[in-house]
Design an enzyme around this catalytic site. Structure first.
Site, PDB file in Angstrom:
ATOM      1  CG  ASP A  85      -1.835   1.212   1.257  1.00 37.53           C
ATOM      2  OD1 ASP A  85      -2.228   1.694   0.178  1.00 37.53           O
ATOM      3  OD2 ASP A  85      -2.159   1.676   2.361  1.00 37.53           O
ATOM      4  CD  GLU A 108      -4.852   0.905  -2.714  1.00 35.25           C
ATOM      5  OE1 GLU A 108      -5.847   1.634  -2.772  1.00 35.25           O
ATOM      6  OE2 GLU A 108      -4.366   0.493  -1.643  1.00 35.25           O
ATOM      7  CG  ASP A 156      -1.148   3.203   5.845  1.00 33.33           C
ATOM      8  OD1 ASP A 156      -1.290   3.968   4.881  1.00 33.33           O
ATOM      9  OD2 ASP A 156      -1.346   3.542   7.026  1.00 33.33           O
TER      10      ASP A 156
END
Length: 166
Positions: free
Chosen positions: A7, A67, A140
């Site tokens: 992330d 991501e 996260d």
């Protein structure tokens, strides 16, 4: 197969390493890379890059899921997060690790079965799927594990479709 999910961020980069053995997913290591606010961006990017290289060398993933960025407000934040994402992808490329990108909606769909899932739903499903006692913190980290799960599930589908072609 060992997968790392990322992330991306400039202040906090979530990471999660999982092993996929058949249909089983096992957590290996997860956490975050954090940089200090008010530190010059080039130095923060170097810290993210160096920490990513160290993690990749230590845990030796076969593939990386990361991501894709989605920003609808703060363009300045989008640029710096994009730069951090770039150094993370560069680190993987330098280590010969294939990188696969997933949108937030793809991650929500893979982890919860619903593309409009709320953050808490995703976190709880990550906890359940990986048989963790608690939801990883900060958020996260749970998000990074969600990316790793998404990639593991995508690989399962890919492996099955490749087998059907043979």
């Amino acid at each position: 197969m060992r997968i790392v999910g990322i992330d991306p961020g400039i202040a906090i980069v979530g990471f999660g390493f999982i092993d996929k053995e058949g249909s089983s997913l096992k957590p290996v290591q997860y956490g975050s890379i954090q940089t200090e606010a008010h530190t010059p961006v080039p130095l923060r990017l170097r810290q993210v890059y160096d920490a990513t290289i160290e993690l990749l060398e230590t845990y030796k993933p076969d593939e990386m899921g990361i991501e894709k960025l989605f920003f609808n407000r703060n363009v300045t934040t989008a640029f710096t997060v994009g730069q951090a994402r770039g150094v993370i992808i560069l680190a993987a490329e330098q280590k010969g690790i294939p990188v696969f990108e997933y949108t937030p909606m793809q991650i929500k769909q893979a982890v919860t079965g619903y593309g409009g899932a709320e953050k808490k739903q995703i976190q709880e499903m990550v906890r359940m799927l990986l048989k963790l006692k608690e939801v990883p913190k900060p958020d996260d980290v749970a998000d990074a594990l969600g990316v790793a799960i998404t990639h593991a599930q995508s690989r399962t589908y890919y492996d099955k479709s490749e087998g059907a072609k043979k």
